[in-house]
Scaffold this motif. Structure first.
Motif, PDB file in Angstrom:
ATOM      1  N   ARG A 107       0.892  -1.315  -0.071  1.00 32.24           N
ATOM      2  CA  ARG A 107      -0.180  -0.363  -0.099  1.00 32.24           C
ATOM      3  C   ARG A 107       0.638   1.107   0.198  1.00 32.24           C
ATOM      4  NH1 ARG A 107      -4.413  -1.615   3.835  1.00 32.24           N
ATOM      5  NH2 ARG A 107      -6.278  -2.188   2.439  1.00 32.24           N
ATOM      6  N   ARG A 108       1.865   1.326   0.782  1.00 29.83           N
ATOM      7  CA  ARG A 108       3.015   2.708   0.554  1.00 29.83           C
ATOM      8  C   ARG A 108       3.674   3.003  -0.934  1.00 29.83           C
ATOM      9  NH1 ARG A 108       6.246  -0.465   4.844  1.00 29.83           N
ATOM     10  NH2 ARG A 108       5.163   0.426   6.900  1.00 29.83           N
ATOM     11  N   LYS A 109       2.884   1.958  -1.284  1.00 26.47           N
ATOM     12  CA  LYS A 109       4.101   2.063  -3.274  1.00 26.47           C
ATOM     13  C   LYS A 109       2.701   2.193  -4.088  1.00 26.47           C
ATOM     14  CE  LYS A 109       7.570  -1.061  -2.545  1.00 26.47           C
ATOM     15  NZ  LYS A 109       8.609  -2.139  -3.054  1.00 26.47           N
ATOM     16  N   ILE A 110       2.183   1.878  -3.811  1.00 25.82           N
ATOM     17  CA  ILE A 110       0.773   2.148  -4.372  1.00 25.82           C
ATOM     18  C   ILE A 110      -0.540   3.513  -4.181  1.00 25.82           C
ATOM     19  CG2 ILE A 110       0.675  -0.279  -6.109  1.00 25.82           C
ATOM     20  CD1 ILE A 110      -1.873  -0.836  -4.440  1.00 25.82           C
ATOM     21  N   GLU A 111      -0.415   3.259  -3.126  1.00 27.96           N
ATOM     22  CA  GLU A 111      -1.538   3.802  -2.780  1.00 27.96           C
ATOM     23  C   GLU A 111      -1.516   5.475  -3.053  1.00 27.96           C
ATOM     24  OE1 GLU A 111      -4.720   3.370  -2.214  1.00 27.96           O
ATOM     25  OE2 GLU A 111      -4.886   1.312  -2.001  1.00 27.96           O
ATOM     26  N   GLU A 112      -1.827   6.420  -2.779  1.00 30.18           N
ATOM     27  CA  GLU A 112      -2.213   7.800  -2.672  1.00 30.18           C
ATOM     28  C   GLU A 112      -1.361   8.044  -1.294  1.00 30.18           C
ATOM     29  OE1 GLU A 112      -1.340  10.019  -4.835  1.00 30.18           O
ATOM     30  OE2 GLU A 112      -1.137   9.323  -6.285  1.00 30.18           O
ATOM     31  N   ASP A 113      -2.749   7.779  -0.148  1.00 27.49           N
ATOM     32  CA  ASP A 113      -2.521   7.864   0.781  1.00 27.49           C
ATOM     33  C   ASP A 113      -2.961   6.152   1.789  1.00 27.49           C
ATOM     34  OD1 ASP A 113      -2.721   8.225   3.480  1.00 27.49           O
ATOM     35  OD2 ASP A 113      -4.721   9.677   3.450  1.00 27.49           O
ATOM     36  N   PRO A 114      -1.599   6.099   2.204  1.00 28.10           N
ATOM     37  CA  PRO A 114      -1.946   4.308   2.633  1.00 28.10           C
ATOM     38  C   PRO A 114      -2.338   4.032   3.658  1.00 28.10           C
ATOM     39  CG  PRO A 114       0.661   4.765   2.135  1.00 28.10           C
ATOM     40  CD  PRO A 114      -0.047   6.417   1.892  1.00 28.10           C
ATOM     41  N   LYS A 115      -3.207   5.136   4.643  1.00 31.29           N
ATOM     42  CA  LYS A 115      -3.591   4.828   6.172  1.00 31.29           C
ATOM     43  C   LYS A 115      -5.774   5.059   5.236  1.00 31.29           C
ATOM     44  CE  LYS A 115      -0.708   6.786   9.220  1.00 31.29           C
ATOM     45  NZ  LYS A 115      -0.365   7.756  10.249  1.00 31.29           N
ATOM     46  N   ASN A 116      -5.514   5.128   4.195  1.00 29.90           N
ATOM     47  CA  ASN A 116      -7.428   5.676   3.673  1.00 29.90           C
ATOM     48  C   ASN A 116      -6.791   5.275   2.664  1.00 29.90           C
ATOM     49  OD1 ASN A 116      -9.830   6.223   3.361  1.00 29.90           O
ATOM     50  ND2 ASN A 116      -9.382   8.424   2.833  1.00 29.90           N
ATOM     51  N   PRO A 117      -6.905   3.821   2.228  1.00 27.00           N
ATOM     52  CA  PRO A 117      -6.405   3.443   0.792  1.00 27.00           C
ATOM     53  C   PRO A 117      -7.461   2.854  -0.099  1.00 27.00           C
ATOM     54  CG  PRO A 117      -7.049   1.456   2.897  1.00 27.00           C
ATOM     55  CD  PRO A 117      -6.497   3.132   3.168  1.00 27.00           C
ATOM     56  N   LYS A 118      -7.381   3.166  -1.619  1.00 25.70           N
ATOM     57  CA  LYS A 118      -8.746   3.401  -2.514  1.00 25.70           C
ATOM     58  C   LYS A 118      -8.214   2.715  -3.163  1.00 25.70           C
ATOM     59  CE  LYS A 118     -10.145   7.700  -0.689  1.00 25.70           C
ATOM     60  NZ  LYS A 118     -11.365   7.259   0.009  1.00 25.70           N
ATOM     61  N   ILE A 119      -7.020   1.167  -3.314  1.00 28.22           N
ATOM     62  CA  ILE A 119      -6.961   0.567  -4.597  1.00 28.22           C
ATOM     63  C   ILE A 119      -7.313  -0.541  -3.739  1.00 28.22           C
ATOM     64  CG2 ILE A 119      -5.253  -0.650  -5.645  1.00 28.22           C
ATOM     65  CD1 ILE A 119      -4.135   2.440  -6.226  1.00 28.22           C
ATOM     66  N   LEU A 120      -6.529  -0.942  -2.949  1.00 26.15           N
ATOM     67  CA  LEU A 120      -6.056  -2.146  -2.159  1.00 26.15           C
ATOM     68  C   LEU A 120      -6.967  -1.772  -1.013  1.00 26.15           C
ATOM     69  CD1 LEU A 120      -4.961  -5.584  -1.824  1.00 26.15           C
ATOM     70  CD2 LEU A 120      -3.235  -5.121  -1.138  1.00 26.15           C
ATOM     71  N   LEU A 121      -8.082  -2.736  -0.613  1.00 26.92           N
ATOM     72  CA  LEU A 121      -9.436  -2.444   0.182  1.00 26.92           C
ATOM     73  C   LEU A 121      -9.163  -3.670   1.356  1.00 26.92           C
ATOM     74  CD1 LEU A 121     -12.065  -0.613  -1.750  1.00 26.92           C
ATOM     75  CD2 LEU A 121     -10.261   0.441  -0.993  1.00 26.92           C
ATOM     76  N   ASN A 122      -9.783  -3.592   2.322  1.00 25.34           N
ATOM     77  CA  ASN A 122     -10.020  -4.641   3.581  1.00 25.34           C
ATOM     78  C   ASN A 122     -11.791  -4.188   3.825  1.00 25.34           C
ATOM     79  OD1 ASN A 122      -9.440  -6.053   5.998  1.00 25.34           O
ATOM     80  ND2 ASN A 122      -8.658  -4.545   7.343  1.00 25.34           N
ATOM     81  N   VAL A 123     -11.620  -5.721   4.142  1.00 23.47           N
ATOM     82  CA  VAL A 123     -12.692  -5.881   4.718  1.00 23.47           C
ATOM     83  C   VAL A 123     -13.344  -6.216   5.795  1.00 23.47           C
ATOM     84  CG1 VAL A 123     -15.259  -7.107   3.949  1.00 23.47           C
ATOM     85  CG2 VAL A 123     -13.866  -6.046   1.797  1.00 23.47           C
ATOM     86  N   TRP A 124     -13.443  -6.043   7.136  1.00 18.50           N
ATOM     87  CA  TRP A 124     -13.016  -6.621   8.140  1.00 18.50           C
ATOM     88  C   TRP A 124     -14.124  -7.326   7.952  1.00 18.50           C
ATOM     89  CZ3 TRP A 124      -9.039  -3.832   9.862  1.00 18.50           C
ATOM     90  CH2 TRP A 124      -8.867  -2.945   9.774  1.00 18.50           C
ATOM     91  N   GLY A 125     -12.760  -8.328   8.336  1.00 16.46           N
ATOM     92  CA  GLY A 125     -13.011  -9.799   8.819  1.00 16.46           C
ATOM     93  C   GLY A 125     -13.249 -11.189   8.181  1.00 16.46           C
ATOM     94  N   LYS A 126     -13.120 -10.236   6.543  1.00 13.07           N
ATOM     95  CA  LYS A 126     -13.137 -11.099   5.977  1.00 13.07           C
ATOM     96  C   LYS A 126     -12.089 -11.331   4.726  1.00 13.07           C
ATOM     97  CE  LYS A 126     -18.348 -10.477   5.425  1.00 13.07           C
ATOM     98  NZ  LYS A 126     -18.864 -10.186   4.565  1.00 13.07           N
ATOM     99  N   GLY A 127     -11.633  -9.887   4.527  1.00 11.20           N
ATOM    100  CA  GLY A 127      -9.765 -10.069   3.584  1.00 11.20           C
ATOM    101  C   GLY A 127     -10.431  -9.259   2.752  1.00 11.20           C
ATOM    102  N   TYR A 128      -9.148  -9.501   1.832  1.00 10.01           N
ATOM    103  CA  TYR A 128      -9.080  -7.398   1.252  1.00 10.01           C
ATOM    104  C   TYR A 128      -9.237  -7.696  -0.614  1.00 10.01           C
ATOM    105  CZ  TYR A 128      -5.431  -6.651   4.745  1.00 10.01           C
ATOM    106  OH  TYR A 128      -5.071  -6.613   5.854  1.00 10.01           O
ATOM    107  N   ARG A 129      -9.326  -6.757  -1.561  1.00  8.46           N
ATOM    108  CA  ARG A 129     -10.048  -6.617  -2.181  1.00  8.46           C
ATOM    109  C   ARG A 129      -9.571  -6.082  -3.072  1.00  8.46           C
ATOM    110  NH1 ARG A 129     -16.304  -6.663  -1.620  1.00  8.46           N
ATOM    111  NH2 ARG A 129     -16.823  -4.596  -1.054  1.00  8.46           N
ATOM    112  N   ILE A 130      -9.660  -5.723  -4.408  1.00  2.00           N
ATOM    113  CA  ILE A 130      -9.265  -4.841  -5.187  1.00  2.00           C
ATOM    114  C   ILE A 130     -10.898  -3.768  -6.006  1.00  2.00           C
ATOM    115  CG2 ILE A 130      -8.221  -3.922  -7.478  1.00  2.00           C
ATOM    116  CD1 ILE A 130      -5.357  -4.421  -6.173  1.00  2.00           C
ATOM    117  N   GLU A 131     -10.947  -2.777  -6.146  1.00  2.00           N
ATOM    118  CA  GLU A 131     -11.814  -2.637  -6.976  1.00  2.00           C
ATOM    119  C   GLU A 131     -11.742  -2.197  -8.053  1.00  2.00           C
ATOM    120  OE1 GLU A 131     -15.268  -2.878  -6.114  1.00  2.00           O
ATOM    121  OE2 GLU A 131     -14.945  -3.320  -4.310  1.00  2.00           O
TER     122      GLU A 131
END
Length: 234
Positions: free
Chosen positions: A210-234
């Motif tokens: 995320r540090r490399k691909i996101e504009e703001d790693p603390k507020n990701p817009k590419i690699l998203l976290n679905v709490w308790g379920k996993g990750y996905r890219i929209e």
């Protein structure tokens, strides 16, 4: 596809006895081993001709963490940390610095060899394009991913990844919208059985990604976290 023959490993440790033992062990398995006697020596010798770099965490002149940070500025070669420290915080520190894996001392030689072979196998798959079927560039927001050349651009500027970071990104990029659990990511990317302790390994690499691909790693817009379920890219 092998990148070199024989396979080259750089091993950095300030303990001469450990260097001798590990070098003998790896050479018996057919690897070519180059020794570095401290962190400064490791930085001077490291280059892309190596298939794996093994770093002791505690070394004079430069410790393993600072060596890893410096090497990651120019190298994508996988890095394995060896350390007498076994706390989760120490592992997180090593992985966060750009390391790919972490072995706590004392370790069995069978465990070391298995880890070395697994990391090199993954790296060769990464360098060999992983038999990817897609022929076209994948576009995600301001990213462009070329699965043939294994290159990624962000707003026209190429980004350098470790092989694990790239494999994680490609897994999600090829399956936009699909939700992947941490267990699935680990078993697919690391090609090893999943244990609960593997969660931290995956999350640290995703944080680095995320540090490399996101504009703001603390507020990701590419690699998203679905709490308790996993990750996905929209």
């Amino acid at each position: 596809m092998e990148k070199h023959n024989p396979i080259k490993i750089l091993f950095a440790d300030d303990d001469a006895d450990i260097r001798h033992i590990v070098r003998t062990l790896l050479e018996n398995d057919g690897f070519e081993v180059v020794e570095a006697v401290n962190g400064k020596d490791a930085v001077e010798k490291a280059n892309e001709s190596f298939d794996l770099i093994i770093l002791d965490m505690m070394m004079p002149y430069q410790d393993g963490i600072s060596v890893c940070v410096e090497l990651r500025k120019s190298l994508t070669v996988p890095i394995l940390f060896l350390s007498a420290k076994s706390q989760d915080s120490d592992k997180t520190l090593g992985l966060g610095a750009g390391g790919d894996a972490y072995l706590s001392k004392p370790f069995s030689y069978a465990e070391l060899v298995a880890q070395v072979k697994a990391m090199i196998r993954r790296y060769h798959v990464y360098r060999g394009k992983d038999s990817i079927e897609e022929q076209e560039v994948i576009k995600i927001k301001n990213l462009e991913i070329n699965p043939i050349s294994n290159e990624v651009w962000k707003e026209g500027e190429e980004i350098q990844f470790t092989d694990l970071e790239y494999r994680i990104l490609l897994l999600f990029a090829k399956n936009k919208g699909r939700l992947f659990s941490i267990q699935y990511v680990y078993e697919y990317v690391w090609d090893e059985p999943y244990y609960y302790s593997s969660n931290n390994n995956v999350m640290v690499h995703i944080r680095n990604l995320r540090r490399k691909i996101e504009e703001d790693p603390k507020n990701p817009k590419i690699l998203l976290n679905v709490w308790g379920k996993g990750y996905r890219i929209e």
